[in-house]
Write a protein that holds these residues in place. Structure first.
Motif, PDB file in Angstrom:
ATOM      1  N   ILE A 116      61.636 -70.873  24.926  1.00 45.14           N
ATOM      2  CA  ILE A 116      62.543 -70.221  23.983  1.00 45.14           C
ATOM      3  C   ILE A 116      63.401 -71.256  23.272  1.00 45.14           C
ATOM      4  O   ILE A 116      63.689 -71.130  22.070  1.00 45.14           O
ATOM      5  CB  ILE A 116      63.422 -69.188  24.711  1.00 45.14           C
ATOM      6  CG1 ILE A 116      62.554 -68.041  25.228  1.00 45.14           C
ATOM      7  CG2 ILE A 116      64.517 -68.654  23.789  1.00 45.14           C
ATOM      8  CD1 ILE A 116      63.278 -67.075  26.132  1.00 45.14           C
ATOM      9  N   ALA A 117      63.800 -72.299  23.988  1.00 44.39           N
ATOM     10  CA  ALA A 117      64.570 -73.372  23.358  1.00 44.39           C
ATOM     11  C   ALA A 117      63.769 -74.014  22.229  1.00 44.39           C
ATOM     12  O   ALA A 117      64.331 -74.417  21.205  1.00 44.39           O
ATOM     13  CB  ALA A 117      64.967 -74.427  24.390  1.00 44.39           C
ATOM     14  N   GLY A 118      62.445 -74.109  22.395  1.00 43.81           N
ATOM     15  CA  GLY A 118      61.600 -74.599  21.307  1.00 43.81           C
ATOM     16  C   GLY A 118      61.661 -73.692  20.096  1.00 43.81           C
ATOM     17  O   GLY A 118      61.709 -74.144  18.957  1.00 43.81           O
ATOM     18  N   VAL A 119      61.667 -72.380  20.342  1.00 46.97           N
ATOM     19  CA  VAL A 119      61.813 -71.409  19.258  1.00 46.97           C
ATOM     20  C   VAL A 119      63.159 -71.596  18.563  1.00 46.97           C
ATOM     21  O   VAL A 119      63.249 -71.568  17.325  1.00 46.97           O
ATOM     22  CB  VAL A 119      61.688 -69.975  19.808  1.00 46.97           C
ATOM     23  CG1 VAL A 119      62.063 -68.946  18.747  1.00 46.97           C
ATOM     24  CG2 VAL A 119      60.274 -69.727  20.321  1.00 46.97           C
ATOM     25  N   LEU A 120      64.214 -71.818  19.352  1.00 48.46           N
ATOM     26  CA  LEU A 120      65.544 -72.026  18.768  1.00 48.46           C
ATOM     27  C   LEU A 120      65.588 -73.302  17.934  1.00 48.46           C
ATOM     28  O   LEU A 120      66.256 -73.351  16.895  1.00 48.46           O
ATOM     29  CB  LEU A 120      66.597 -72.092  19.874  1.00 48.46           C
ATOM     30  CG  LEU A 120      66.759 -70.848  20.749  1.00 48.46           C
ATOM     31  CD1 LEU A 120      67.895 -71.039  21.741  1.00 48.46           C
ATOM     32  CD2 LEU A 120      66.973 -69.599  19.910  1.00 48.46           C
ATOM     33  N   GLY A 121      64.881 -74.338  18.389  1.00 51.05           N
ATOM     34  CA  GLY A 121      64.827 -75.581  17.622  1.00 51.05           C
ATOM     35  C   GLY A 121      64.190 -75.369  16.263  1.00 51.05           C
ATOM     36  O   GLY A 121      64.657 -75.913  15.250  1.00 51.05           O
ATOM     37  N   ALA A 122      63.125 -74.562  16.226  1.00 50.62           N
ATOM     38  CA  ALA A 122      62.485 -74.247  14.945  1.00 50.62           C
ATOM     39  C   ALA A 122      63.395 -73.379  14.085  1.00 50.62           C
ATOM     40  O   ALA A 122      63.537 -73.610  12.874  1.00 50.62           O
ATOM     41  CB  ALA A 122      61.152 -73.538  15.202  1.00 50.62           C
ATOM     42  N   TYR A 123      64.033 -72.400  14.694  1.00 49.07           N
ATOM     43  CA  TYR A 123      64.915 -71.488  13.964  1.00 49.07           C
ATOM     44  C   TYR A 123      66.094 -72.248  13.364  1.00 49.07           C
ATOM     45  O   TYR A 123      66.525 -71.971  12.241  1.00 49.07           O
ATOM     46  CB  TYR A 123      65.418 -70.400  14.924  1.00 49.07           C
ATOM     47  CG  TYR A 123      65.994 -69.178  14.251  1.00 49.07           C
ATOM     48  CD1 TYR A 123      65.240 -68.015  14.140  1.00 49.07           C
ATOM     49  CD2 TYR A 123      67.288 -69.169  13.741  1.00 49.07           C
ATOM     50  CE1 TYR A 123      65.762 -66.867  13.547  1.00 49.07           C
ATOM     51  CE2 TYR A 123      67.814 -68.046  13.133  1.00 49.07           C
ATOM     52  CZ  TYR A 123      67.048 -66.895  13.036  1.00 49.07           C
ATOM     53  OH  TYR A 123      67.570 -65.777  12.432  1.00 49.07           O
ATOM     54  N   PHE A 124      66.617 -73.212  14.107  1.00 48.78           N
ATOM     55  CA  PHE A 124      67.770 -74.002  13.663  1.00 48.78           C
ATOM     56  C   PHE A 124      67.502 -74.662  12.314  1.00 48.78           C
ATOM     57  O   PHE A 124      68.377 -74.724  11.441  1.00 48.78           O
ATOM     58  CB  PHE A 124      68.081 -75.068  14.717  1.00 48.78           C
ATOM     59  CG  PHE A 124      69.283 -75.906  14.420  1.00 48.78           C
ATOM     60  CD1 PHE A 124      70.554 -75.506  14.806  1.00 48.78           C
ATOM     61  CD2 PHE A 124      69.159 -77.131  13.761  1.00 48.78           C
ATOM     62  CE1 PHE A 124      71.670 -76.281  14.543  1.00 48.78           C
ATOM     63  CE2 PHE A 124      70.261 -77.912  13.482  1.00 48.78           C
ATOM     64  CZ  PHE A 124      71.524 -77.493  13.878  1.00 48.78           C
ATOM     65  N   PHE A 125      66.278 -75.152  12.117  1.00 47.83           N
ATOM     66  CA  PHE A 125      65.951 -75.865  10.883  1.00 47.83           C
ATOM     67  C   PHE A 125      65.355 -74.955   9.811  1.00 47.83           C
ATOM     68  O   PHE A 125      65.458 -75.263   8.621  1.00 47.83           O
ATOM     69  CB  PHE A 125      64.986 -77.011  11.190  1.00 47.83           C
ATOM     70  CG  PHE A 125      65.656 -78.171  11.881  1.00 47.83           C
ATOM     71  CD1 PHE A 125      66.388 -79.104  11.159  1.00 47.83           C
ATOM     72  CD2 PHE A 125      65.583 -78.308  13.253  1.00 47.83           C
ATOM     73  CE1 PHE A 125      67.026 -80.157  11.780  1.00 47.83           C
ATOM     74  CE2 PHE A 125      66.212 -79.366  13.897  1.00 47.83           C
ATOM     75  CZ  PHE A 125      66.941 -80.291  13.160  1.00 47.83           C
ATOM     76  N   ARG A 126      64.738 -73.850  10.202  1.00 46.80           N
ATOM     77  CA  ARG A 126      64.115 -72.966   9.219  1.00 46.80           C
ATOM     78  C   ARG A 126      65.074 -71.915   8.677  1.00 46.80           C
ATOM     79  O   ARG A 126      64.954 -71.485   7.531  1.00 46.80           O
ATOM     80  CB  ARG A 126      62.882 -72.293   9.837  1.00 46.80           C
ATOM     81  CG  ARG A 126      61.739 -73.260  10.080  1.00 46.80           C
ATOM     82  CD  ARG A 126      61.167 -73.764   8.772  1.00 46.80           C
ATOM     83  NE  ARG A 126      60.330 -74.939   8.970  1.00 46.80           N
ATOM     84  CZ  ARG A 126      59.608 -75.506   8.023  1.00 46.80           C
ATOM     85  NH1 ARG A 126      59.628 -74.998   6.792  1.00 46.80           N
ATOM     86  NH2 ARG A 126      58.888 -76.566   8.266  1.00 46.80           N
TER      87      ARG A 126
END
Length: 236
Positions: free
Chosen positions: A141-151
């Motif tokens: 989920i943290a990986g998803v948050l990392g993508a969301y942070f930039f997108r």
């Protein structure tokens, strides 16, 4: 801060996100029905126990195959309690659907599992003598948050802040909410490093490792800029 929802619409039905949520829930309920000794063995067998791979003798003594690397994946679907699974399902529900929308179902599942494995590896690397199972979807989920942070940095996230007995609701940019989330992970990680004897229930290295993996790798899983991203940038 408890996230309630975000402002980004999803153009597809996030079947992969829903499937992950269902699998995690079914596995958790199945473990609740197991006798305690069986549930503990299940956690140690399919959760990632770092010392198991660092010290094969320890693994053999406790009847665990030291070469069972499948646990770097299976641990992502195990949870240690109601609060643990509830928080992870909430974050999946709010943030994962938009990333699945950007990537498509197939790319998203590969991205999710890859972030989870890298997050689990980061936890193993920095805590190789840990004798308790590392479990939970939070690294992926943290990986998803990392993508969301930039997108979707300017998407709006509605959060609940309980003040005594009064729930207060605020709407803040995703970049602020996720920025605070990262700061909290760093704070807890620093505390754990300064006081190594202090017990912890969270895999902070997995959280940060997953976030960095998602932030770095997500462009490889997106073919083109989504209309959703453009809409998010112009929302409010």
């Amino acid at each position: 801060m408890i996230p309630i929802r975000d402002s980004i619409p999803c153009n597809i039905k996030p079947y992969v996100t829903w499937a992950i949520m269902v699998i995690c829930t079914l596995v958790f309920l199945a473990m609740l029905l197991m006798p305690n000794h069986m549930a503990q063995h299940f956690l140690h067998l399919y959760g990632m126990v770092p010392i198991r791979y660092t010290n094969p003798q320890w693994a053999q003594h406790f009847g665990l195959p030291p070469d069972h690397y499948l646990s770097f994946v299976t641990n992502l679907f195990l949870h240690g309690g109601w609060g643990h699974i509830a928080v992870n399902l909430m974050f999946l529900w709010i943030f994962a659907d938009n990333i699945e929308d950007l990537m498509g179902h197939g790319r998203f599942i590969v991205f999710y599992l890859l972030c989870g494995v890298l997050a689990t590896y980061a936890q193993w690397y920095f805590s190789q003598n840990l004798v308790v199972p590392v479990v939970g979807a939070s690294g992926a989920i943290a990986g998803v948050l990392g993508a969301y942070f930039f997108r979707f940095p300017y998407a709006r996230v509605v959060i609940l802040v309980p003040i005594l007995f009064f729930p207060l609701f605020f709407e803040i940019p995703a970049i602020a909410f996720l920025g605070v989330w990262v700061i909290l992970q760093l704070q807890e990680l620093s505390t754990a490093a300064l006081f190594p004897g202090m017990s912890t229930n969270s895999a902070w290295w997995a959280h940060l490792g997953g976030f960095v993996a998602g932030a770095v790798l997500h462009p490889l899983f997106i073919e083109k800029v989504s209309v959703l991203e453009i809409d998010a940038e112009t929302t409010e």
